[in-house]
Design a protein around this motif. Sequence first.
Motif, PDB file in Angstrom:
ATOM      1  N   UNK A 161      31.790  45.254  46.821  1.00 49.56           N
ATOM      2  CA  UNK A 161      30.656  44.446  47.284  1.00 49.56           C
ATOM      3  C   UNK A 161      31.097  43.087  47.816  1.00 49.56           C
ATOM      4  N   UNK A 162      32.401  42.825  47.808  1.00 47.95           N
ATOM      5  CA  UNK A 162      32.954  41.528  48.225  1.00 47.95           C
ATOM      6  C   UNK A 162      32.266  40.385  47.475  1.00 47.95           C
ATOM      7  N   UNK A 163      32.153  40.555  46.173  1.00 47.44           N
ATOM      8  CA  UNK A 163      31.463  39.603  45.300  1.00 47.44           C
ATOM      9  C   UNK A 163      32.484  38.999  44.331  1.00 47.44           C
ATOM     10  N   UNK A 164      33.063  37.878  44.720  1.00 44.87           N
ATOM     11  CA  UNK A 164      34.101  37.252  43.915  1.00 44.87           C
ATOM     12  C   UNK A 164      33.621  36.771  42.565  1.00 44.87           C
ATOM     13  N   UNK A 165      32.390  36.283  42.523  1.00 48.32           N
ATOM     14  CA  UNK A 165      31.844  35.785  41.251  1.00 48.32           C
ATOM     15  C   UNK A 165      31.721  36.908  40.227  1.00 48.32           C
ATOM     16  N   UNK A 166      31.110  38.027  40.653  1.00 41.59           N
ATOM     17  CA  UNK A 166      30.946  39.159  39.742  1.00 41.59           C
ATOM     18  C   UNK A 166      32.292  39.755  39.370  1.00 41.59           C
ATOM     19  N   UNK A 167      33.225  39.810  40.314  1.00 40.95           N
ATOM     20  CA  UNK A 167      34.559  40.335  40.011  1.00 40.95           C
ATOM     21  C   UNK A 167      35.216  39.511  38.906  1.00 40.95           C
ATOM     22  N   UNK A 168      35.071  38.194  38.984  1.00 41.05           N
ATOM     23  CA  UNK A 168      35.645  37.316  37.955  1.00 41.05           C
ATOM     24  C   UNK A 168      34.986  37.571  36.599  1.00 41.05           C
ATOM     25  N   UNK A 169      33.665  37.733  36.605  1.00 42.54           N
ATOM     26  CA  UNK A 169      32.936  37.983  35.354  1.00 42.54           C
ATOM     27  C   UNK A 169      33.333  39.321  34.744  1.00 42.54           C
ATOM     28  N   UNK A 214      38.139  36.029  46.914  1.00 41.13           N
ATOM     29  CA  UNK A 214      38.139  37.491  46.984  1.00 41.13           C
ATOM     30  C   UNK A 214      39.477  38.055  47.429  1.00 41.13           C
ATOM     31  N   UNK A 215      40.166  37.370  48.328  1.00 45.22           N
ATOM     32  CA  UNK A 215      41.453  37.875  48.801  1.00 45.22           C
ATOM     33  C   UNK A 215      42.506  37.823  47.693  1.00 45.22           C
ATOM     34  N   UNK A 216      42.506  36.749  46.926  1.00 43.22           N
ATOM     35  CA  UNK A 216      43.423  36.669  45.793  1.00 43.22           C
ATOM     36  C   UNK A 216      43.084  37.741  44.759  1.00 43.22           C
TER      37      UNK A 216
END
Length: 284
Positions: A161-169, A214-216
């Motif tokens: 989903x290209x969702x960096x915030x949710x990926x971190x969570x 997101x890229x990192x």
Amino acid sequence: MMNIQRIWMVWLLLLLSPALYAEIKNVSEGKAKILGDCALCQQGIEKAGYEKNISRVSWDKDSKIALITYDNKQTNLDAILKKIALAGYDNERFLAPDQAYAQLADCCQYERMVKTKVNSSAGADHHHLTMDNEPSMAGSQEEPLKDLLMAYYAVKDALVETDGQTAAEQAKNLLGEIKAVKMGQLPHEQHMIWMEVMNDINMEALRISETKDIEKQRNYFSALSENMYKVLKVGKPKEAIYYQHCPMAKGGKGANWLSPFATIKNPYYGAQMLSCGKTTETIQ
């Protein structure tokens, strides 16, 4: 005529469903196999698992896999699956009461599985549900890495989903599942590989959790996926795990990931190139 009316009701509810789902706080996600055969089953499963501001369920009738989103401070995956079982639908943790199954429409009479029964006299409120026996839990001796894999999938889905915030969570949740792995329950070969890759898996999950770039995150996810693959390929999961490859990722070097679905949903490009890639191995 009755079946036609039911089908129209199903589609109407599906169209209205986004408006019914209020914001869920303290979000956790999980996946579970739930048996059913048709759109009417989808309505029943998703309705049983839905609770305003607390939980919602999205079920795919082809794979029989449900994505379950919930507030982890108000409920948990077991409680939601118990409610779905009480509505008549066997799932990977609980068997529906015979009476509830018998009340399903003819088109919903799926072939049943054998699991722990949910007491049909229990109320629908997740705070008061009881069982005949102790439940067969994900992450038990039967499949000690299942919860870890579900947490990994949640990170993968956020990257799709290209969702960096949710990926971190979700990476923070993954860190918790890494710590929760009981190595003594792993088969010998898997135990030895887990010992080799555990620190690397933990480090990559930590790096994803510490950034919203997101890229990192995708770069760290590539290394995480390789180590997850090493430990999972020597196991015998109950559900197939698809090892998938994108040749375009990492500047053309290519990168892999794990998925519960054969359909390609690329975590390295998301909507930009969602279907880029292929399954190179099925672990089962």
